[in-house]
Design a protein around this motif. Sequence first.
Motif, PDB file in Angstrom:
ATOM      1  N   GLN A 198     -17.343  77.293  -6.943  1.00  0.00           N
ATOM      2  CA  GLN A 198     -16.168  77.316  -7.807  1.00  0.00           C
ATOM      3  C   GLN A 198     -15.113  76.338  -7.282  1.00  0.00           C
ATOM      4  O   GLN A 198     -14.830  76.297  -6.090  1.00  0.00           O
ATOM      5  N   GLY A 199     -14.557  75.564  -8.178  1.00  0.00           N
ATOM      6  CA  GLY A 199     -13.514  74.629  -7.792  1.00  0.00           C
ATOM      7  C   GLY A 199     -14.032  73.243  -7.497  1.00  0.00           C
ATOM      8  O   GLY A 199     -13.286  72.266  -7.590  1.00  0.00           O
ATOM      9  N   ASP A 200     -15.314  73.126  -7.139  1.00  0.00           N
ATOM     10  CA  ASP A 200     -15.891  71.810  -6.849  1.00  0.00           C
ATOM     11  C   ASP A 200     -16.146  71.028  -8.135  1.00  0.00           C
ATOM     12  O   ASP A 200     -15.995  69.807  -8.180  1.00  0.00           O
ATOM     13  N   GLN A 246     -16.936  72.003 -12.770  1.00  0.00           N
ATOM     14  CA  GLN A 246     -16.946  73.079 -13.751  1.00  0.00           C
ATOM     15  C   GLN A 246     -18.184  73.949 -13.538  1.00  0.00           C
ATOM     16  O   GLN A 246     -19.299  73.441 -13.403  1.00  0.00           O
ATOM     17  N   THR A 247     -17.996  75.253 -13.497  1.00  0.00           N
ATOM     18  CA  THR A 247     -19.091  76.177 -13.203  1.00  0.00           C
ATOM     19  C   THR A 247     -19.297  77.136 -14.374  1.00  0.00           C
ATOM     20  O   THR A 247     -18.357  77.779 -14.846  1.00  0.00           O
ATOM     21  N   ASP A 263     -14.624  84.280 -10.311  1.00  0.00           N
ATOM     22  CA  ASP A 263     -13.329  84.393 -10.978  1.00  0.00           C
ATOM     23  C   ASP A 263     -13.462  83.893 -12.412  1.00  0.00           C
ATOM     24  O   ASP A 263     -13.701  82.707 -12.626  1.00  0.00           O
ATOM     25  N   ARG A 313     -21.136  69.283 -13.839  1.00  0.00           N
ATOM     26  CA  ARG A 313     -21.079  70.656 -14.347  1.00  0.00           C
ATOM     27  C   ARG A 313     -22.237  71.453 -13.769  1.00  0.00           C
ATOM     28  O   ARG A 313     -23.375  70.981 -13.725  1.00  0.00           O
ATOM     29  N   ALA A 338     -11.347  83.121 -14.419  1.00  0.00           N
ATOM     30  CA  ALA A 338     -10.367  82.069 -14.691  1.00  0.00           C
ATOM     31  C   ALA A 338     -10.854  80.713 -14.189  1.00  0.00           C
ATOM     32  O   ALA A 338     -10.381  79.666 -14.641  1.00  0.00           O
ATOM     33  N   GLN A 339     -11.803  80.725 -13.249  1.00  0.00           N
ATOM     34  CA  GLN A 339     -12.346  79.484 -12.697  1.00  0.00           C
ATOM     35  C   GLN A 339     -13.721  79.144 -13.243  1.00  0.00           C
ATOM     36  O   GLN A 339     -14.076  77.967 -13.341  1.00  0.00           O
ATOM     37  N   SER A 340     -14.507  80.165 -13.533  1.00  0.00           N
ATOM     38  CA  SER A 340     -15.878  79.974 -14.014  1.00  0.00           C
ATOM     39  C   SER A 340     -16.052  80.647 -15.366  1.00  0.00           C
ATOM     40  O   SER A 340     -15.364  81.617 -15.682  1.00  0.00           O
TER      41      SER A 340
END
Length: 344
Positions: free
Chosen positions: A40-42, A44-45, A81, A13, A83-85
């Motif tokens: 992001q995507g690697d 949880q951010t 984003d 994280r 929705a991602q972070s």
Amino acid sequence: MTQTTSQSTFTPRVFSGIKPSGGLTMGNYLGAIKRFVGMQGDMQTIYCVVDMHAITVWQDPAELAKATREVAAGYLASGLDPAQSILFNQSAVAAHAELGWIFNCVARVGWMNRMTQFKDKAGANAEKVSLGLYAYPALMAADILLYHATHVPVGEDQKQHVELTRDIGKKFNHDFKTDFFPETIPVIDGPATRVMNLRDGTKKMSKSGESDMERINMTDDADQIAKKFKKARTDPDALPDTMEGLKDRPEAKNLVEIYAALDDRSPDDVIAEYAGAGWGKFKPALADLAVAKLSPISTEMARLMDDPAEIDRILANGAVKAREIAEPILQQTYDIVGLLRPAR
């Protein structure tokens, strides 16, 4: 009963944050936000506007609220984003302050006395600054460990604070015979992790510099960006064919590293392309690149700042998600320490 967690079971994280004071600069973008977006995507951010850190020195309340939204707008305009972070402002999650107090009681005064940033900021007036400015590294540790963050992207100047976070986590684990907090890794990589002043390459680019020509503000328009790079201080010599040749040329080295960071290339690649070139060629090319990369961000930031309700909505939603992670960790910390709370 003391609770334990194996180091290997922690979810990878990321946590990091930016203080809302004085406006965002290109240094914040290249040294932090651009890297945040790239992670992001690697894993949880979780990214934060650390408004509680801002008030370690006096802030005008209206300006603080505006600056908090501006940092959030900078995150979003740069490609973060929601929705991602998770994106939120620190004061919206009370657990930061609660864990911060526990860590105040874990950290040692001697550790705080070694923090070079406090010495730099306090200067000769150390007896007159706020207790918050002295103790804020413990709150920074709480920001990170409240989410059991395993990775913290930071600039070189913040590495000492992440190392302190590891010390605080280790001492907590040792004192309470637990493995509850992870060992956090500072992530310091890529060119321009420390962007320097455009007029003095030995000083960090700062929001509080005396001249606006020293920095690129993330709210600057295309004309301002181009003008500042074209007028950036250099030296009379052409660019060498290796980065080693820039060892004692701080302004030149800074501009090459900025170019590399903006263009997602290595400084060695940039210097190879421009070896032997004079500043009459390099600075206009850098200005054009910076305008292409930065002016769309400043335009989108302006659009977002015209709709503060939307920024507030995104921050509020992020705070809900942040609390969902933070609250169980805080409650387990209370159990480990032996602090009683009313039954839920």
